[in-house]
Design a protein around this motif. Structure first.
Motif, PDB file in Angstrom:
ATOM      1  N   GLY A   1      36.369  54.550  40.782  1.00 33.83           N
ATOM      2  CA  GLY A   1      36.607  53.223  41.337  1.00 33.83           C
ATOM      3  C   GLY A   1      37.322  52.317  40.359  1.00 33.83           C
ATOM      4  N   ARG A   2      36.908  52.361  39.107  1.00 38.66           N
ATOM      5  CA  ARG A   2      37.547  51.544  38.067  1.00 38.66           C
ATOM      6  C   ARG A   2      39.003  51.944  37.887  1.00 38.66           C
ATOM      7  N   ALA A   3      39.249  53.250  37.796  1.00 37.42           N
ATOM      8  CA  ALA A   3      40.616  53.735  37.625  1.00 37.42           C
ATOM      9  C   ALA A   3      41.485  53.372  38.825  1.00 37.42           C
ATOM     10  N   THR A   4      40.909  53.410  40.018  1.00 40.16           N
ATOM     11  CA  THR A   4      41.664  53.068  41.227  1.00 40.16           C
ATOM     12  C   THR A   4      41.996  51.586  41.269  1.00 40.16           C
ATOM     13  N   ALA A   5      41.018  50.738  40.928  1.00 40.62           N
ATOM     14  CA  ALA A   5      41.270  49.299  40.906  1.00 40.62           C
ATOM     15  C   ALA A   5      42.384  48.951  39.923  1.00 40.62           C
ATOM     16  N   LEU A   6      42.334  49.540  38.742  1.00 37.15           N
ATOM     17  CA  LEU A   6      43.362  49.266  37.734  1.00 37.15           C
ATOM     18  C   LEU A   6      44.731  49.768  38.177  1.00 37.15           C
ATOM     19  N   ARG A   7      44.796  50.956  38.757  1.00 36.82           N
ATOM     20  CA  ARG A   7      46.091  51.493  39.174  1.00 36.82           C
ATOM     21  C   ARG A   7      46.692  50.648  40.305  1.00 36.82           C
ATOM     22  N   LEU A   8      45.892  50.285  41.279  1.00 32.58           N
ATOM     23  CA  LEU A   8      46.394  49.441  42.367  1.00 32.58           C
ATOM     24  C   LEU A   8      46.923  48.112  41.838  1.00 32.58           C
ATOM     25  N   ALA A   9      46.169  47.499  40.934  1.00 31.76           N
ATOM     26  CA  ALA A   9      46.597  46.213  40.378  1.00 31.76           C
ATOM     27  C   ALA A   9      47.860  46.366  39.538  1.00 31.76           C
ATOM     28  N   ARG A  10      47.953  47.447  38.769  1.00 33.76           N
ATOM     29  CA  ARG A  10      49.146  47.676  37.954  1.00 33.76           C
ATOM     30  C   ARG A  10      50.370  47.999  38.807  1.00 33.76           C
ATOM     31  N   GLU A  11      50.123  48.420  40.054  1.00 33.71           N
ATOM     32  CA  GLU A  11      51.230  48.685  40.969  1.00 33.71           C
ATOM     33  C   GLU A  11      51.460  47.513  41.924  1.00 33.71           C
ATOM     34  N   GLY A  12      50.888  46.354  41.592  1.00 30.81           N
ATOM     35  CA  GLY A  12      51.257  45.130  42.282  1.00 30.81           C
ATOM     36  C   GLY A  12      50.273  44.529  43.246  1.00 30.81           C
ATOM     37  N   ALA A  13      49.155  45.191  43.520  1.00 26.01           N
ATOM     38  CA  ALA A  13      48.205  44.666  44.500  1.00 26.01           C
ATOM     39  C   ALA A  13      47.290  43.605  43.903  1.00 26.01           C
ATOM     40  N   ARG A  14      46.821  42.721  44.764  1.00 25.59           N
ATOM     41  CA  ARG A  14      45.668  41.876  44.441  1.00 25.59           C
ATOM     42  C   ARG A  14      44.444  42.676  44.818  1.00 25.59           C
ATOM     43  N   VAL A  15      43.548  42.911  43.850  1.00 26.64           N
ATOM     44  CA  VAL A  15      42.444  43.843  44.056  1.00 26.64           C
ATOM     45  C   VAL A  15      41.107  43.126  44.016  1.00 26.64           C
ATOM     46  N   VAL A  16      40.371  43.215  45.113  1.00 27.05           N
ATOM     47  CA  VAL A  16      38.981  42.770  45.143  1.00 27.05           C
ATOM     48  C   VAL A  16      38.154  43.944  44.647  1.00 27.05           C
ATOM     49  N   ALA A  17      37.610  43.787  43.443  1.00 27.13           N
ATOM     50  CA  ALA A  17      36.891  44.860  42.768  1.00 27.13           C
ATOM     51  C   ALA A  17      35.392  44.639  42.930  1.00 27.13           C
ATOM     52  N   ALA A  18      34.752  45.498  43.713  1.00 23.15           N
ATOM     53  CA  ALA A  18      33.336  45.320  44.025  1.00 23.15           C
ATOM     54  C   ALA A  18      32.480  46.331  43.292  1.00 23.15           C
ATOM     55  N   ASP A  19      31.367  45.866  42.781  1.00 25.13           N
ATOM     56  CA  ASP A  19      30.419  46.748  42.105  1.00 25.13           C
ATOM     57  C   ASP A  19      29.061  46.058  42.094  1.00 25.13           C
ATOM     58  N   VAL A  20      28.020  46.839  41.927  1.00 29.44           N
ATOM     59  CA  VAL A  20      26.674  46.285  41.908  1.00 29.44           C
ATOM     60  C   VAL A  20      26.272  45.812  40.517  1.00 29.44           C
ATOM     61  N   VAL A  21      27.047  46.181  39.483  1.00 32.17           N
ATOM     62  CA  VAL A  21      26.711  45.841  38.097  1.00 32.17           C
ATOM     63  C   VAL A  21      27.720  44.833  37.555  1.00 32.17           C
ATOM     64  N   ALA A  22      27.266  43.641  37.273  1.00 29.53           N
ATOM     65  CA  ALA A  22      28.161  42.566  36.838  1.00 29.53           C
ATOM     66  C   ALA A  22      28.846  42.882  35.511  1.00 29.53           C
ATOM     67  N   ASP A  23      28.112  43.449  34.562  1.00 27.97           N
ATOM     68  CA  ASP A  23      28.686  43.717  33.241  1.00 27.97           C
ATOM     69  C   ASP A  23      29.890  44.649  33.326  1.00 27.97           C
ATOM     70  N   ARG A  24      29.836  45.596  34.225  1.00 26.75           N
ATOM     71  CA  ARG A  24      30.959  46.523  34.387  1.00 26.75           C
ATOM     72  C   ARG A  24      32.207  45.784  34.874  1.00 26.75           C
ATOM     73  N   LEU A  25      32.011  44.876  35.798  1.00 26.07           N
ATOM     74  CA  LEU A  25      33.155  44.121  36.305  1.00 26.07           C
ATOM     75  C   LEU A  25      33.707  43.176  35.249  1.00 26.07           C
ATOM     76  N   ASP A  26      32.819  42.587  34.465  1.00 28.42           N
ATOM     77  CA  ASP A  26      33.289  41.730  33.376  1.00 28.42           C
ATOM     78  C   ASP A  26      34.169  42.518  32.413  1.00 28.42           C
ATOM     79  N   ALA A  27      33.753  43.739  32.102  1.00 30.21           N
ATOM     80  CA  ALA A  27      34.531  44.581  31.187  1.00 30.21           C
ATOM     81  C   ALA A  27      35.867  44.972  31.805  1.00 30.21           C
ATOM     82  N   LEU A  28      35.868  45.234  33.101  1.00 28.20           N
ATOM     83  CA  LEU A  28      37.108  45.582  33.809  1.00 28.20           C
ATOM     84  C   LEU A  28      38.119  44.454  33.715  1.00 28.20           C
ATOM     85  N   VAL A  29      37.702  43.254  34.021  1.00 33.14           N
ATOM     86  CA  VAL A  29      38.605  42.096  33.995  1.00 33.14           C
ATOM     87  C   VAL A  29      39.054  41.797  32.569  1.00 33.14           C
ATOM     88  N   ALA A  30      38.142  41.936  31.625  1.00 35.46           N
ATOM     89  CA  ALA A  30      38.485  41.657  30.225  1.00 35.46           C
ATOM     90  C   ALA A  30      39.517  42.642  29.695  1.00 35.46           C
TER      91      ALA A  30
END
Length: 264
Positions: A36-65
């Motif tokens: 899921g993380r790899a997919t969110a990053l690839r979609l965003a790097r290819e131009g999409a606005r990505v709503v990244a959903a997860d049950v663990v907040a710390d993981r999402l914070d790390a993704l955005v950072a």
């Protein structure tokens, strides 16, 4: 099927396609880790606005950072519950062009005589019910917009009975059924629905073998037949291809991205 992240893996990943998803809004579940993380990053790097959903907040914070320059919208929520689904849809702002149902959990490889109710119900809640609820929520948006694409993550366990326990295997077979039914139901309204079936993938998902019986029955088979593990990025490439217009003539298909395991 996931294995430890430090397992030997195949090496190459298809190159990014710049701006392939420019102007598109995508939803990715399980976006805090693994595929899921790899997919969110690839979609965003290819131009999409990505709503990244997860049950663990710390993981999402790390993704955005990690990628502050990308258009990533983190949403913390449990998509097995309707309020979590609605939180994700609200974050998309009334438009969803692409949906990647990636979130999933394993079952300890428990066979039928050993599976407990809690494991069965939780696996189906995450792997099946959440897929239906989120798809149900975004399909009207896609239909109103004239089209969209959904990719569900199935598994090698959706193709055979020797890749996991009974709950995970049954849940991933259900994902295939959901995929095909949705593809047929909405093909005339511009929405394509496909699935990707990973084989062994090096991720951080918890996948202990909690059954001695399973270890005796499945262990030797897996040692003999599973190819080298894929990386999460390789699976993301398969998922984004199915979401893209490059696969415009592909609908209702289960794409095995498994290093050839399904051919054995």
């Amino acid at each position: 099927m996931s294995i430890p992240a430090d397992a030997p893996t195949t090496a190459t990943t298809p190159a990014l396609v710049p701006e392939r998803f420019a102007g598109k809004v995508a939803v990715v579940t399980g976006a805090g880790s693994g595929i899921g993380r790899a997919t969110a990053l690839r979609l965003a790097r290819e131009g999409a606005r990505v709503v990244a959903a997860d049950v663990v907040a710390d993981r999402l914070d790390a993704l955005v950072a990690e990628a502050p320059e990308l258009d990533l919208v983190p949403v913390v929520g449990d998509i097995t519950a309707e309020d979590g689904v609605q939180r994700v849809v609200a974050a998309a702002g009334g438009r969803v062009d692409l949906l990647a149902n990636v979130a999933g959990i394993m079952d300890g490889f428990l066979p039928t005589a050993e599976v407990d109710d809690a494991t069965w119900e939780r696996v189906f809640a995450v792997n099946v019910t959440a897929v239906v609820r989120l798809s149900r929520a975004v399909l009207p948006l896609m239909v109103d917009a004239g089209g969209g694409a959904i990719v569900n993550v199935a598994s090698e366990a959706a193709l055979r009975g020797s890749a996991a326990g009974v709950a995970y295997t049954a849940s991933k077979h259900a994902v295939v059924g959901i995929t095909k039914s949705t593809a047929v139901s909405y093909r005339g309204q511009g929405v394509r629905t496909n699935a990707v079936a990973p084989g062994a993938v090096a991720t951080n998902i918890e996948a202990p073998m909690r059954s001695q019986h399973a270890a005796q029955v499945l262990g030797p088979y897996m040692q003999a037949n599973i190819p080298a593990a894929a990386t999460a990025e390789q699976l993301a490439a398969s998922i984004t291809w199915l979401l893209s217009d490059d696969s415009a003539n592909v609908n209702g298909v289960v794409l095995a991205s498994d290093g050839g395991w399904s051919a054995v």
